[in-house]
Design an enzyme around this catalytic site. Structure first.
Site, short mmCIF file in Angstrom:
data_model
loop_
_atom_site.label_atom_id
_atom_site.label_comp_id
_atom_site.label_asym_id
_atom_site.label_seq_id
_atom_site.Cartn_x
_atom_site.Cartn_y
_atom_site.Cartn_z
N THR A 94 0.87 -1.18 0.00
CA THR A 94 0.00 0.00 0.00
C THR A 94 0.90 1.22 0.00
OG1 THR A 94 -1.68 -1.17 1.27
CG2 THR A 94 -1.82 1.24 1.24
N LYS A 169 -7.77 1.61 -3.12
CA LYS A 169 -7.44 1.15 -1.76
C LYS A 169 -7.61 2.30 -0.74
CE LYS A 169 -5.13 -0.93 1.66
NZ LYS A 169 -5.49 -2.14 2.34
N LYS A 244 -1.79 4.89 8.62
CA LYS A 244 -0.99 4.98 7.38
C LYS A 244 -1.89 5.23 6.17
CE LYS A 244 1.52 2.18 4.08
NZ LYS A 244 2.05 0.88 3.67
P1 NAD Z 1 5.68 -6.05 7.33
O1 NAD Z 1 6.44 -4.92 7.89
O2 NAD Z 1 5.28 -7.19 8.18
O3 NAD Z 1 6.49 -6.67 6.06
C1 NAD Z 1 7.26 -5.91 5.16
C2 NAD Z 1 8.51 -6.72 4.89
O4 NAD Z 1 9.27 -6.06 3.86
C3 NAD Z 1 9.45 -6.85 6.09
O5 NAD Z 1 9.68 -8.22 6.37
C4 NAD Z 1 10.72 -6.12 5.65
O6 NAD Z 1 11.90 -6.70 6.16
C5 NAD Z 1 10.63 -6.29 4.14
N1 NAD Z 1 11.44 -5.35 3.37
C6 NAD Z 1 11.52 -3.98 3.49
N2 NAD Z 1 12.33 -3.48 2.54
C7 NAD Z 1 12.77 -4.52 1.80
C8 NAD Z 1 13.64 -4.66 0.68
N3 NAD Z 1 14.21 -3.61 0.10
N4 NAD Z 1 13.86 -5.90 0.17
C9 NAD Z 1 13.29 -6.98 0.74
N5 NAD Z 1 12.46 -6.92 1.80
C10 NAD Z 1 12.21 -5.71 2.32
O7 NAD Z 1 4.38 -5.40 6.64
P2 NAD Z 1 3.04 -6.15 6.20
O8 NAD Z 1 2.04 -6.11 7.29
O9 NAD Z 1 3.39 -7.46 5.55
O10 NAD Z 1 2.49 -5.13 5.10
C11 NAD Z 1 3.08 -5.06 3.80
C12 NAD Z 1 2.28 -4.07 2.98
O11 NAD Z 1 0.92 -4.50 2.91
C13 NAD Z 1 2.25 -2.65 3.57
O12 NAD Z 1 2.35 -1.73 2.51
C14 NAD Z 1 0.89 -2.58 4.26
O13 NAD Z 1 0.39 -1.27 4.34
C15 NAD Z 1 0.06 -3.47 3.35
N6 NAD Z 1 -1.10 -4.09 4.01
C16 NAD Z 1 -0.97 -4.68 5.23
C17 NAD Z 1 -2.09 -5.28 5.82
C18 NAD Z 1 -1.98 -5.98 7.16
O14 NAD Z 1 -3.03 -6.28 7.75
N7 NAD Z 1 -0.77 -6.23 7.68
C19 NAD Z 1 -3.32 -5.27 5.17
C20 NAD Z 1 -3.42 -4.69 3.90
C21 NAD Z 1 -2.30 -4.09 3.33
#
Ligand code: NAD
Length: 305
Positions: A94, A169, A244
């Site tokens: 997102t 979204k 966010k």
């Molecule tokens: P998270 O922080 O658990 O996971 C993100 C991952 O990306 C981490 O493990 C981090 O180490 C990795 N990362 C960061 N930079 C990187 C790079 N350059 N190369 C490789 N890995 C890298 O976050 P999440 O909850 O999995 O959310 C991910 C996305 O999905 C976000 O944009 C969030 O807004 C969106 N989202 C989350 C949810 C939810 O309920 N968690 C729901 C809908 C959307």
């Protein structure tokens, strides 16, 4: 079977990648956190040492990263490293609409197709493979990406051109953020009036107050057994993530001149909740927070009189 480079194996990416493994794909996973890669391998995926290595032979590149700057940095490197290969690029993070459009334009200039495909449905939907994908990009790229997205989600909606997935979204989540506050306020007032919560639920779930925040995610314990209110507001969808998304909506509103006063006010309320230490709690914890007698801090003086 396709070869997929999956970048970002966090709370969402890990179960999404696991569903692709279950569907029989070769999924090369990369994350900056070694434990996340180890969990991907335990689920049957393949580990690679860098995002560039994940690209080798990839038919699809899928990223699931925290924010726009991570997406921008990742794809600047990847697009340069692709040198003649043409996997479909899919970013499911997102992020802001502007970054999504710019990264897509960079990809297109390099002869690559790209989709912005953020999701709704949270960690539970990611694990169950029932996510909704809101997809922006050209029709041909959508047709190419739809089969792989269907293995991680149930509803795959082509929202329009590049950036339209992110636009859908943040607009949807602005509705949700505002409506949840409204539902919480109604239950707070009902309590003060001595109205039984179950009665308010029965009325509003079947009348004009009806919305998802009442019927599927009721913020008071009891009426909807699966809602986070019944497990001490464990997320679910964390307050920090709602903040966010509302902040992204406000950025977009400022950039386009859209008038969104309730969206702005909701963003301030979730920011105050986060400051109060509720960032990791489900966003429906707004009910408990509002119940705690915060009215003086929340209602501007002019309105309070
Ligand atoms: P998270 O922080 O658990 O996971 C993100 C991952 O990306 C981490 O493990 C981090 O180490 C990795 N990362 C960061 N930079 C990187 C790079 N350059 N190369 C490789 N890995 C890298 O976050 P999440 O909850 O999995 O959310 C991910 C996305 O999905 C976000 O944009 C969030 O807004 C969106 N989202 C989350 C949810 C939810 O309920 N968690 C729901 C809908 C959307």
């Amino acid at each position: 079977m396709a070869t997929v480079a999956f970048i970002g194996l966090g709370n969402m990416g890990r179960p999404m990648a696991a569903n692709l493994v279950k569907a029989g794909h070769d999924v090369a996973g990369f994350d900056l956190v070694p434990e996340a890669v180890a969990a991907h391998v335990a689920a049957g995926g393949r580990a690679v040492a860098s995002a560039e290595e994940a690209l080798r032979e990839a038919d699809f590149v899928i990223s699931m990263l925290p924010a726009g700057r991570h997406v921008r940095e990742l794809y600047a490197g990847l697009i340069a490293a692709l040198a003649g290969k043409t996997p479909l690029l899919i970013d499911s993070s997102t992020i802001d609409v502007q970054t999504a459009r710019e990264v897509s334009a960079t990809a297109q200039a390099a002869g690559l197709e790209m989709l912005d495909a953020p999701v709704s449905g949270g960690v539970g939907g990611a694990a169950a493979g029932t996510l909704t994908f809101m997809v922006g990009g050209a029709a041909a790229a959508f047709a190419r990406g739809q089969p792989i997205l269907q293995q991680m989600g149930r509803n795959i909606v082509h929202a329009g051109a590049a950036g339209a997935g992110q636009a859908a979204k943040i607009c949807n989540n602005m509705i949700l953020g505002i409506s949840m506050i409204g539902v919480c306020e109604a239950f707070v007032l009902a309590d003060r009036l001595g109205l039984d919560r179950q009665k308010l639920f029965e009325v509003s779930a079947t009348s004009s107050g009806q919305c998802w925040s009442v019927t599927s995610y009721c913020p008071v314990p009891g009426p909807v057994p699966a809602s986070p209110a019944n497990r001490d507001y464990a997320a679910g969808f964390a307050t920090g993530l709602m903040l966010k998304d509302l902040s992204l909506a406000q950025e977009a509103a400022a950039a386009t001149g859209a008038s969104t006063p309730l969206g702005a006010h909701a963003a301030r309320l979730y920011a105050a909740m986060a400051e109060a230490g509720l960032s990791a709690s489900d966003f429906s914890v707004a009910f408990r927070w509002l119940s705690s007698g915060a009215r003086e801090r929340l209602v501007p003086e002019a309105e309070a009189t």
